[in-house]
Scaffold this motif. Structure first.
Motif, PDB file in Angstrom:
ATOM      1  N   TYR A   1      10.939  40.170 -12.262  1.00 36.97           N
ATOM      2  CA  TYR A   1      12.339  40.195 -12.019  1.00 36.97           C
ATOM      3  C   TYR A   1      13.058  38.846 -12.677  1.00 36.97           C
ATOM      4  CZ  TYR A   1      10.838  43.687  -8.625  1.00 36.97           C
ATOM      5  OH  TYR A   1      10.477  44.726  -8.231  1.00 36.97           O
ATOM      6  N   PRO A   2      12.914  38.515 -14.083  1.00 37.13           N
ATOM      7  CA  PRO A   2      13.411  37.594 -14.837  1.00 37.13           C
ATOM      8  C   PRO A   2      14.977  37.540 -14.507  1.00 37.13           C
ATOM      9  CG  PRO A   2      13.141  39.600 -16.173  1.00 37.13           C
ATOM     10  CD  PRO A   2      12.702  39.975 -15.019  1.00 37.13           C
ATOM     11  N   ASN A   3      15.682  38.188 -13.818  1.00 37.53           N
ATOM     12  CA  ASN A   3      17.125  38.128 -13.689  1.00 37.53           C
ATOM     13  C   ASN A   3      17.509  37.539 -12.427  1.00 37.53           C
ATOM     14  OD1 ASN A   3      17.881  39.320 -16.435  1.00 37.53           O
ATOM     15  ND2 ASN A   3      17.444  41.270 -15.526  1.00 37.53           N
ATOM     16  N   ILE A   4      16.509  37.158 -11.624  1.00 36.46           N
ATOM     17  CA  ILE A   4      16.581  36.370 -10.404  1.00 36.46           C
ATOM     18  C   ILE A   4      16.438  35.096 -10.450  1.00 36.46           C
ATOM     19  CG2 ILE A   4      16.059  36.357  -7.927  1.00 36.46           C
ATOM     20  CD1 ILE A   4      15.371  39.460  -7.788  1.00 36.46           C
ATOM     21  N   SER A   5      17.559  34.243 -10.245  1.00 35.90           N
ATOM     22  CA  SER A   5      17.240  32.874 -10.256  1.00 35.90           C
ATOM     23  C   SER A   5      16.614  32.350  -8.847  1.00 35.90           C
ATOM     24  CB  SER A   5      18.470  32.153 -10.674  1.00 35.90           C
ATOM     25  OG  SER A   5      19.062  32.547 -11.847  1.00 35.90           O
ATOM     26  N   VAL A   6      15.717  31.687  -8.807  1.00 35.02           N
ATOM     27  CA  VAL A   6      15.093  31.151  -7.690  1.00 35.02           C
ATOM     28  C   VAL A   6      15.403  29.614  -7.655  1.00 35.02           C
ATOM     29  CG1 VAL A   6      12.882  30.585  -6.398  1.00 35.02           C
ATOM     30  CG2 VAL A   6      13.147  32.838  -7.698  1.00 35.02           C
ATOM     31  N   ASN A   7      15.815  29.249  -6.641  1.00 30.77           N
ATOM     32  CA  ASN A   7      16.345  27.751  -6.119  1.00 30.77           C
ATOM     33  C   ASN A   7      15.377  27.093  -5.043  1.00 30.77           C
ATOM     34  OD1 ASN A   7      18.611  27.902  -7.945  1.00 30.77           O
ATOM     35  ND2 ASN A   7      19.419  29.037  -6.543  1.00 30.77           N
ATOM     36  N   LEU A   8      14.714  26.243  -5.115  1.00 33.40           N
ATOM     37  CA  LEU A   8      13.622  25.680  -4.353  1.00 33.40           C
ATOM     38  C   LEU A   8      14.246  24.438  -3.605  1.00 33.40           C
ATOM     39  CD1 LEU A   8      10.861  26.533  -2.993  1.00 33.40           C
ATOM     40  CD2 LEU A   8       9.818  25.285  -4.918  1.00 33.40           C
ATOM     41  N   LEU A   9      14.432  24.507  -2.185  1.00 33.13           N
ATOM     42  CA  LEU A   9      14.605  23.339  -1.482  1.00 33.13           C
ATOM     43  C   LEU A   9      13.515  23.119  -0.609  1.00 33.13           C
ATOM     44  CD1 LEU A   9      17.891  25.077  -0.261  1.00 33.13           C
ATOM     45  CD2 LEU A   9      17.711  23.519  -2.044  1.00 33.13           C
ATOM     46  N   ASP A  10      12.817  21.629  -0.830  1.00 38.65           N
ATOM     47  CA  ASP A  10      11.670  21.391  -0.028  1.00 38.65           C
ATOM     48  C   ASP A  10      12.169  20.272   1.043  1.00 38.65           C
ATOM     49  OD1 ASP A  10      12.061  19.515  -2.522  1.00 38.65           O
ATOM     50  OD2 ASP A  10       9.983  18.820  -2.206  1.00 38.65           O
ATOM     51  N   GLY A  11      11.299  20.167   1.949  1.00 41.50           N
ATOM     52  CA  GLY A  11      11.627  19.223   2.844  1.00 41.50           C
ATOM     53  C   GLY A  11      10.499  19.274   4.126  1.00 41.50           C
ATOM     54  N   VAL A  12      10.873  18.788   5.158  1.00 39.68           N
ATOM     55  CA  VAL A  12      10.370  18.581   6.526  1.00 39.68           C
ATOM     56  C   VAL A  12      10.759  19.766   7.248  1.00 39.68           C
ATOM     57  CG1 VAL A  12       9.776  16.141   6.266  1.00 39.68           C
ATOM     58  CG2 VAL A  12      11.914  16.839   7.435  1.00 39.68           C
ATOM     59  N   TRP A  13       9.892  19.876   8.358  1.00 44.52           N
ATOM     60  CA  TRP A  13      10.531  21.198   9.338  1.00 44.52           C
ATOM     61  C   TRP A  13      11.838  21.171   9.672  1.00 44.52           C
ATOM     62  CZ3 TRP A  13      12.515  23.268  13.734  1.00 44.52           C
ATOM     63  CH2 TRP A  13      12.046  24.438  13.978  1.00 44.52           C
ATOM     64  N   GLN A  14      12.463  20.150   9.906  1.00 39.93           N
ATOM     65  CA  GLN A  14      14.026  20.119  10.475  1.00 39.93           C
ATOM     66  C   GLN A  14      14.809  20.352   9.260  1.00 39.93           C
ATOM     67  OE1 GLN A  14      11.692  17.950  11.086  1.00 39.93           O
ATOM     68  NE2 GLN A  14      11.972  17.013  13.499  1.00 39.93           N
ATOM     69  N   GLU A  15      14.374  20.070   8.178  1.00 37.25           N
ATOM     70  CA  GLU A  15      15.325  20.188   6.944  1.00 37.25           C
ATOM     71  C   GLU A  15      15.223  21.842   6.652  1.00 37.25           C
ATOM     72  OE1 GLU A  15      15.327  16.319   4.257  1.00 37.25           O
ATOM     73  OE2 GLU A  15      13.287  17.245   4.400  1.00 37.25           O
ATOM     74  N   VAL A  16      14.067  22.533   6.572  1.00 38.80           N
ATOM     75  CA  VAL A  16      13.736  23.845   6.288  1.00 38.80           C
ATOM     76  C   VAL A  16      14.642  24.702   7.336  1.00 38.80           C
ATOM     77  CG1 VAL A  16      12.064  25.603   6.050  1.00 38.80           C
ATOM     78  CG2 VAL A  16      11.661  23.485   5.389  1.00 38.80           C
ATOM     79  N   GLU A  17      14.525  24.290   8.609  1.00 36.55           N
ATOM     80  CA  GLU A  17      15.288  25.155   9.679  1.00 36.55           C
ATOM     81  C   GLU A  17      16.704  24.819   9.380  1.00 36.55           C
ATOM     82  OE1 GLU A  17      15.767  27.422  12.994  1.00 36.55           O
ATOM     83  OE2 GLU A  17      14.237  27.278  11.638  1.00 36.55           O
ATOM     84  N   ASN A  18      17.203  24.013   9.261  1.00 36.36           N
ATOM     85  CA  ASN A  18      18.536  23.581   9.062  1.00 36.36           C
ATOM     86  C   ASN A  18      19.031  24.302   7.822  1.00 36.36           C
ATOM     87  OD1 ASN A  18      18.988  21.635  11.104  1.00 36.36           O
ATOM     88  ND2 ASN A  18      18.744  19.983   9.916  1.00 36.36           N
ATOM     89  N   ASN A  19      18.498  24.385   6.779  1.00 39.69           N
ATOM     90  CA  ASN A  19      18.978  25.171   5.691  1.00 39.69           C
ATOM     91  C   ASN A  19      18.894  26.705   5.868  1.00 39.69           C
ATOM     92  OD1 ASN A  19      19.319  23.296   3.645  1.00 39.69           O
ATOM     93  ND2 ASN A  19      16.979  22.967   3.170  1.00 39.69           N
ATOM     94  N   LEU A  20      18.132  27.202   6.820  1.00 38.68           N
ATOM     95  CA  LEU A  20      18.143  28.606   7.076  1.00 38.68           C
ATOM     96  C   LEU A  20      19.343  28.781   8.213  1.00 38.68           C
ATOM     97  CD1 LEU A  20      14.422  29.244   7.878  1.00 38.68           C
ATOM     98  CD2 LEU A  20      15.696  30.093   6.010  1.00 38.68           C
ATOM     99  N   GLU A  21      19.513  27.795   8.987  1.00 40.36           N
ATOM    100  CA  GLU A  21      20.730  27.951  10.048  1.00 40.36           C
ATOM    101  C   GLU A  21      22.087  27.863   9.432  1.00 40.36           C
ATOM    102  OE1 GLU A  21      20.596  28.490  13.419  1.00 40.36           O
ATOM    103  OE2 GLU A  21      18.460  28.969  13.259  1.00 40.36           O
ATOM    104  N   GLU A  22      22.026  26.897   8.411  1.00 36.08           N
ATOM    105  CA  GLU A  22      23.395  26.707   7.695  1.00 36.08           C
ATOM    106  C   GLU A  22      23.593  27.806   6.455  1.00 36.08           C
ATOM    107  OE1 GLU A  22      23.630  22.569   6.697  1.00 36.08           O
ATOM    108  OE2 GLU A  22      23.070  21.985   8.724  1.00 36.08           O
ATOM    109  N   GLN A  23      22.546  28.743   6.416  1.00 36.22           N
ATOM    110  CA  GLN A  23      22.635  29.860   5.369  1.00 36.22           C
ATOM    111  C   GLN A  23      22.618  29.111   3.940  1.00 36.22           C
ATOM    112  OE1 GLN A  23      26.194  31.819   6.616  1.00 36.22           O
ATOM    113  NE2 GLN A  23      24.993  33.095   7.634  1.00 36.22           N
ATOM    114  N   LYS A  24      22.067  27.978   3.875  1.00 35.21           N
ATOM    115  CA  LYS A  24      21.783  27.387   2.391  1.00 35.21           C
ATOM    116  C   LYS A  24      20.533  28.084   1.912  1.00 35.21           C
ATOM    117  CE  LYS A  24      23.815  22.881   3.474  1.00 35.21           C
ATOM    118  NZ  LYS A  24      23.518  21.402   3.658  1.00 35.21           N
TER     119      LYS A  24
END
Length: 289
Positions: free
Chosen positions: A117-140
């Motif tokens: 799927y070369p036409n899908i751009s993947v953006n990676l956001l790394d961090g600790v547990w709270q950062e991962v959860e916040n990114n999901l909750e805030e729809q980032k």
């Protein structure tokens, strides 16, 4: 609402920079500035506070951000579904993950996914547990890779168990042991990742009703491992984090052993997004082998 302006606005506040937004969307900085001014005119009040360090959302903008994110997400879902119907999946996929998972697991998954799927751009956001959860909750982020906790409200897919260990300098007296009990490290100086709030470490200590005093803390476990190597203290961590970083330290399992479950969290509203479905399929196939 002009969705292009909305997406640029979200990228600008997430990155804190109109210049970065200009680069991302292939506009000149002045062009982006004019677009944001036009977006503010459409809304009827200021959305951005410009500082010498970049841009911040205004207080009124904060109230709109969840709605704007939801609108952009629905647009992304529409475009991906339409692309899938046409037989050419495309779009953007935002993934939030533990730094260890982003480093050791996801590159292989992303590589194999990108081949098909070369036409899908993947953006990676790394961090600790709270950062991962916040990114999901805030729809980032559309998908999260981290450790399971009972408070997770998203659809959960377990991948692997990962053992919790204690990293000690090679010349430390405990390095002569094959395993450690909590009582062995209760009075040892500990280095605390996530500025003392690493949820996986906190759970280990909480289960034993142990309160520790620590002199050193850092955001990421990788920095903490460097401190262990310099004999500044011990580190409780999960084994995946230590991969490739054991030359100058020794890893000791707990007695009795302790494990965390690493897996995938998918917000319920994202379970039908085509790119999310495909990426989860690849992750399960590759990481659960």
């Amino acid at each position: 609402m002009d969705l292009l302006k909305a997406k640029i606005f979200l990228y600008a506040i997430d990155s804190g920079s109109l210049t970065k937004a200009a680069t991302k969307f292939d506009y000149t900085p002045s062009g982006i500035s004019h677009m944001m001014s036009a977006f503010e005119k459409d809304v009827g009040f200021p959305l951005l506070t410009r500082t010498k360090n970049g841009v911040l959302p205004t207080e009124n903008a904060q109230k709109l951000i969840p709605i704007i994110r939801a609108e952009c997400q629905w647009d992304e879902r529409f475009m991906q579904t339409a692309s899938e119907i046409r037989g050419m999946v495309s779009g953007n996929l935002n993934i939030a993950a533990y730094s260890s998972i982003a480093t050791h697991w996801l590159p292989t998954v992303i590589r194999e996914f990108h081949k098909d799927y070369p036409n899908i751009s993947v953006n990676l956001l790394d961090g600790v547990w709270q950062e991962v959860e916040n990114n999901l909750e805030e729809q980032k982020a559309d998908i999260g890779f981290y450790s399971y906790q009972p408070m997770i409200r998203h659809h959960w897919i377990p991948l692997r168990e990962d053992e919790m260990v204690v990293a000690v300098p090679k010349n430390h007296p405990l390095a002569q042991q094959e395993a450690v009990r909590i009582s062995d490290i209760e009075k040892e100086p500990l280095i605390m990742p996530a500025f003392g709030s690493d949820i996986d470490v906190v759970n280990v200590l909480k289960e034993e009703n142990i309160k520790v005093e620590y002199q050193f803390s850092t955001l990421q476990n990788y920095s903490a491992l460097g401190m262990v190597e310099k004999e500044m203290g011990l580190l409780i961590t999960n084994q995946l984090i230590t991969k490739g970083r054991t030359n100058n330290l020794k890893l000791l399992p707990f007695d009795p052993p302790r494990y965390i479950t690493l897996g995938i969290a998918v917000p319920l509203e994202n379970r039908r997004i085509p790119a999310v479905v495909k990426f989860v399929e690849y992750a399960k196939r590759i990481l659960m082998e």
